[in-house]
Write a protein that holds these residues in place. Structure first.
Motif, PDB file in Angstrom:
ATOM      1  N   ALA A 243      -6.473   8.428  -5.016  1.00 21.02           N
ATOM      2  CA  ALA A 243      -6.122   7.820  -4.232  1.00 21.02           C
ATOM      3  C   ALA A 243      -4.658   7.208  -4.412  1.00 21.02           C
ATOM      4  O   ALA A 243      -4.102   6.535  -2.992  1.00 21.02           O
ATOM      5  CB  ALA A 243      -7.223   6.911  -3.987  1.00 21.02           C
ATOM      6  N   LYS A 244      -5.109   6.877  -5.512  1.00 16.75           N
ATOM      7  CA  LYS A 244      -3.155   6.824  -5.805  1.00 16.75           C
ATOM      8  C   LYS A 244      -2.347   7.618  -5.483  1.00 16.75           C
ATOM      9  O   LYS A 244      -1.304   7.027  -4.933  1.00 16.75           O
ATOM     10  CB  LYS A 244      -3.153   7.151  -7.399  1.00 16.75           C
ATOM     11  N   SER A 245      -2.169   8.526  -5.591  1.00 16.63           N
ATOM     12  CA  SER A 245      -1.297   9.603  -4.696  1.00 16.63           C
ATOM     13  C   SER A 245      -1.039   9.474  -3.701  1.00 16.63           C
ATOM     14  O   SER A 245      -0.023   9.485  -2.935  1.00 16.63           O
ATOM     15  CB  SER A 245      -1.800  10.362  -5.072  1.00 16.63           C
ATOM     16  N   ILE A 246      -2.064   8.876  -2.530  1.00 16.91           N
ATOM     17  CA  ILE A 246      -1.947   9.157  -0.775  1.00 16.91           C
ATOM     18  C   ILE A 246      -1.186   7.454  -1.545  1.00 16.91           C
ATOM     19  O   ILE A 246      -0.161   7.321   0.016  1.00 16.91           O
ATOM     20  CB  ILE A 246      -3.620   8.937  -0.831  1.00 16.91           C
ATOM     21  N   SER A 247      -1.713   6.759  -1.663  1.00 18.59           N
ATOM     22  CA  SER A 247      -1.005   5.452  -2.016  1.00 18.59           C
ATOM     23  C   SER A 247       0.529   5.786  -2.205  1.00 18.59           C
ATOM     24  O   SER A 247       1.695   5.368  -0.936  1.00 18.59           O
ATOM     25  CB  SER A 247      -1.379   4.089  -2.870  1.00 18.59           C
ATOM     26  N   ILE A 248       0.534   5.524  -3.157  1.00 17.43           N
ATOM     27  CA  ILE A 248       2.633   6.596  -3.184  1.00 17.43           C
ATOM     28  C   ILE A 248       2.560   7.154  -2.266  1.00 17.43           C
ATOM     29  O   ILE A 248       4.311   6.422  -2.246  1.00 17.43           O
ATOM     30  CB  ILE A 248       2.427   6.989  -4.481  1.00 17.43           C
ATOM     31  N   GLU A 249       2.539   8.343  -1.968  1.00 15.28           N
ATOM     32  CA  GLU A 249       3.029   8.922  -0.548  1.00 15.28           C
ATOM     33  C   GLU A 249       3.213   8.117   1.070  1.00 15.28           C
ATOM     34  O   GLU A 249       3.693   8.280   1.763  1.00 15.28           O
ATOM     35  CB  GLU A 249       2.077  10.308  -0.398  1.00 15.28           C
ATOM     36  N   ALA A 250       1.573   7.667   0.769  1.00 11.64           N
ATOM     37  CA  ALA A 250       2.012   6.951   1.878  1.00 11.64           C
ATOM     38  C   ALA A 250       3.627   5.659   1.913  1.00 11.64           C
ATOM     39  O   ALA A 250       4.464   5.685   2.952  1.00 11.64           O
ATOM     40  CB  ALA A 250       1.191   5.642   1.979  1.00 11.64           C
ATOM     41  N   GLY A 251       3.595   5.259   0.390  1.00 11.16           N
ATOM     42  CA  GLY A 251       5.196   4.373   0.316  1.00 11.16           C
ATOM     43  C   GLY A 251       5.794   5.461   0.681  1.00 11.16           C
ATOM     44  O   GLY A 251       7.505   4.730   1.718  1.00 11.16           O
ATOM     45  N   GLU A 252       6.396   6.727   0.331  1.00 16.42           N
ATOM     46  CA  GLU A 252       7.608   7.435   0.567  1.00 16.42           C
ATOM     47  C   GLU A 252       7.864   7.587   2.210  1.00 16.42           C
ATOM     48  O   GLU A 252       9.006   7.601   2.851  1.00 16.42           O
ATOM     49  CB  GLU A 252       7.095   8.274  -0.379  1.00 16.42           C
ATOM     50  N   LEU A 253       6.476   7.617   2.675  1.00 16.99           N
ATOM     51  CA  LEU A 253       6.562   7.785   4.335  1.00 16.99           C
ATOM     52  C   LEU A 253       6.981   6.629   4.710  1.00 16.99           C
ATOM     53  O   LEU A 253       8.372   6.581   5.763  1.00 16.99           O
ATOM     54  CB  LEU A 253       4.565   8.373   5.080  1.00 16.99           C
ATOM     55  N   LEU A 254       6.883   5.283   4.394  1.00 17.71           N
ATOM     56  CA  LEU A 254       7.286   4.005   5.055  1.00 17.71           C
ATOM     57  C   LEU A 254       8.662   3.760   4.466  1.00 17.71           C
ATOM     58  O   LEU A 254       9.380   3.534   5.842  1.00 17.71           O
ATOM     59  CB  LEU A 254       6.941   3.274   4.066  1.00 17.71           C
TER      60      LEU A 254
END
Length: 105
Positions: free
Chosen positions: A29-40
Motif C-alpha cells: 500500500a505504501k508503494s502504491i502511494s509512493i509510485e502514485a506520487g511519482e506518476l503525479l
C-alpha cells in the motif's frame, strides 16, 4: 488464486528475486502511494512526457495487482463491485456532465 497472465508473470518475477517476504499489505500500500506520487510528478508542469507517465503508471498498477494478490482478491471482481456501488451513488440523471457530487450543488 486468480489466474491471469500478467499476474502470473509478476508472481514469477517476485519469486525469482525472493521479494515476497517484503510484500506485506502495508508495504505494498505504501508503494502504491509512493509510485502514485511519482506518476503525479509527471504532470506537475503540464508537459507530461508520455514515456515517463507510462512507466510510473505501470509501477502503480504493478503494486496494485501485487496487493490484490496478497489479499486474495480478484482485481476484476473488486473493480466491478465498486463500479456497481458507484452507479448507485452517482446516478446518470443526477451526475451527467458534473464533476461535483450531485448532492453538493
Amino acid at each position: 488464486m486468480v489466474q491471469d497472465p500478467v499476474l502470473d508473470e509478476l508472481r514469477q518475477f517476485v519469486r525469482e528475486r525472493d521479494w515476497g517476504k517484503f510484500h506485506t499489505p502495508g508495504n505494498l500500500a505504501k508503494s502504491i502511494s509512493i509510485e502514485a506520487g511519482e506518476l503525479l510528478e509527471c504532470f506537475q508542469w503540464d508537459g507530461a512526457e508520455l514515456e515517463s507517465a507510462k512507466e510510473e503508471l505501470a509501477d502503480v498498477l504493478t503494486y496494485c495487482l501485487l496487493l490484490a494478490d496478497k489479499l486474495g482478491v480478484d482485481p476484476a471482481e473488486i473493480v466491478t463491485a465498486k463500479l456497481e456501488k458507484s452507479r448507485d451513488k452517482y446516478p446518470v440523471e443526477k451526475s451527467y456532465g458534473r464533476s461535483a457530487k450531485y448532492d453538493r450543488l
